[in-house]
Design an enzyme around this catalytic site. Structure first.
Site, mmCIF file in Angstrom:
data_model
loop_
_atom_site.group_PDB
_atom_site.id
_atom_site.type_symbol
_atom_site.label_atom_id
_atom_site.label_comp_id
_atom_site.label_asym_id
_atom_site.label_seq_id
_atom_site.Cartn_x
_atom_site.Cartn_y
_atom_site.Cartn_z
ATOM 1 N N HIS A 1 -29.238 87.512 -41.107
ATOM 2 C CA HIS A 1 -28.734 87.643 -39.742
ATOM 3 C C HIS A 1 -29.756 88.317 -38.849
ATOM 4 C CE1 HIS A 1 -26.397 88.829 -36.256
ATOM 5 N NE2 HIS A 1 -25.430 88.032 -36.654
ATOM 6 N N ASP B 1 -23.351 79.634 -41.011
ATOM 7 C CA ASP B 1 -23.624 79.915 -39.600
ATOM 8 C C ASP B 1 -25.109 79.641 -39.388
ATOM 9 O OD1 ASP B 1 -23.956 80.912 -37.073
ATOM 10 O OD2 ASP B 1 -23.073 82.870 -37.472
ATOM 11 N N ASP C 1 -25.186 83.463 -42.963
ATOM 12 C CA ASP C 1 -26.145 83.104 -41.914
ATOM 13 C C ASP C 1 -27.339 82.393 -42.536
ATOM 14 O OD1 ASP C 1 -24.831 84.610 -39.672
ATOM 15 O OD2 ASP C 1 -25.175 86.261 -41.069
ATOM 16 N N HIS D 1 -17.321 88.178 -43.287
ATOM 17 C CA HIS D 1 -18.373 87.972 -42.290
ATOM 18 C C HIS D 1 -19.742 88.440 -42.789
ATOM 19 C CE1 HIS D 1 -20.277 89.187 -38.249
ATOM 20 N NE2 HIS D 1 -20.276 87.877 -38.296
ATOM 21 N N GLU E 1 -18.668 83.729 -44.752
ATOM 22 C CA GLU E 1 -19.584 83.196 -43.753
ATOM 23 C C GLU E 1 -20.970 83.719 -44.062
ATOM 24 O OE1 GLU E 1 -21.009 83.847 -39.257
ATOM 25 O OE2 GLU E 1 -20.926 85.270 -40.907
#
Length: 273
Positions: A41, A85, A27, A5, A25
């Protein structure tokens, strides 16, 4: 798929793969002209994590390409899936098509190397709002126009807003999407969330008549939540602690039922028991 993440710096690619992730993942923030700008993020983010890691998007893509190109000194064989994301909060809904176009051009040049021995990972475009579905259209039409429609075989989709699954289906219908669908469900690790929508997504996946091919749950950091997720038969677990996911997968209850995905496993195919 063990999905690391918030991997927003190149050093974190090595870190998370080293801990057991076969997927990351990342961002993606956009500027006011709908150009993908940074892997970032920002605050707030998950408890126990630093929210401020940031890399210029194209620099991240170049590093990611090296990490997923066989023969490169930075190559990680087990890194096979990347979830972008898309942090579209700075965009108006009518910029969605543009954002998709610009995202496709960036990936084509800096990740896929214009189709010339680029990175091999599968890519999921994760969109937070259903009414941004034209981002998918813009992305697909751009790759077709650039003569690289074949690369769409490597691209899948996710709507990450925890919307009603029937509404998600409608958005995909509008975007002309008929496959390559992952469905996420989840919440920041600072809060608790039940598994009822995950179970609904799994039921859609297994019905044979739904649109969903795979389901992942986020952000799963606790051993108990990891077990609950596996018991619900998810395909992916997004986590800040991939080593914990690996540990649970090695427990007697799970090691005969699950294995860690490899490049040979098609992420767009629904697994049949």
């Amino acid at each position: 798929w063990i999905m690391g993440h918030m991997v927003n710096s190149l050093a974190q690619i090595d870190e998370f793969v080293g801990l057991g992730s076969n997927s990351i993942e990342t961002d993606v923030s956009f500027d006011k002209q709908a150009n993908p700008e940074y892997t970032y993020h920002g605050v707030p983010c998950d408890c126990g994590r630093s929210c401020g890691h940031s890399t210029k998007f194209n620099d991240f893509l170049k590093g990611l390409r090296k990490a997923t190109t066989p023969g490169d000194s930075k190559y990680h064989e087990k890194l096979i899936l990347v979830v972008f994301d898309l942090k579209t909060g700075s965009l108006y809904d009518n910029q969605a098509y543009d954002a998709g176009t610009k995202l496709a051009k960036n990936l084509l040049q800096h990740y896929w190397n214009n189709g010339n021995n680029g990175g091999r990972a599968y890519i999921i475009l994760s969109i937070p709002k259903l009414n941004l579905y034209k981002l998918i259209t813009g992305f697909k039409e751009t790759l077709k126009n650039e003569g690289h429609e074949d690369l769409l075989e490597k691209v899948g989709h996710d709507f990450s807003g925890n919307d009603d699954i029937s509404e998600v289906q409608k958005a995909y219908n509008k975007a002309g999407v008929t496959g390559h669908v992952w469905q996420s469900d989840g919440i920041t690790n600072c809060l608790l969330r039940g598994l009822s929508r995950v179970k609904a997504a799994v039921a859609n996946r297994d019905s044979g008549s739904g649109i969903i091919n795979k389901v992942y749950y986020w952000t799963v950091d606790k051993r108990s939540t990891t077990r609950d997720s596996l018991d619900a038969k998810v395909d992916g677990i997004m986590t800040n602690y991939p080593d914990i996911t690996v540990e649970i997968l090695n427990e007697d209850a799970y090691k005969t039922k699950f294995r860690i995905a490899t490049y040979e496993d098609n992420p767009w195919e629904t697994f049949k028991e």
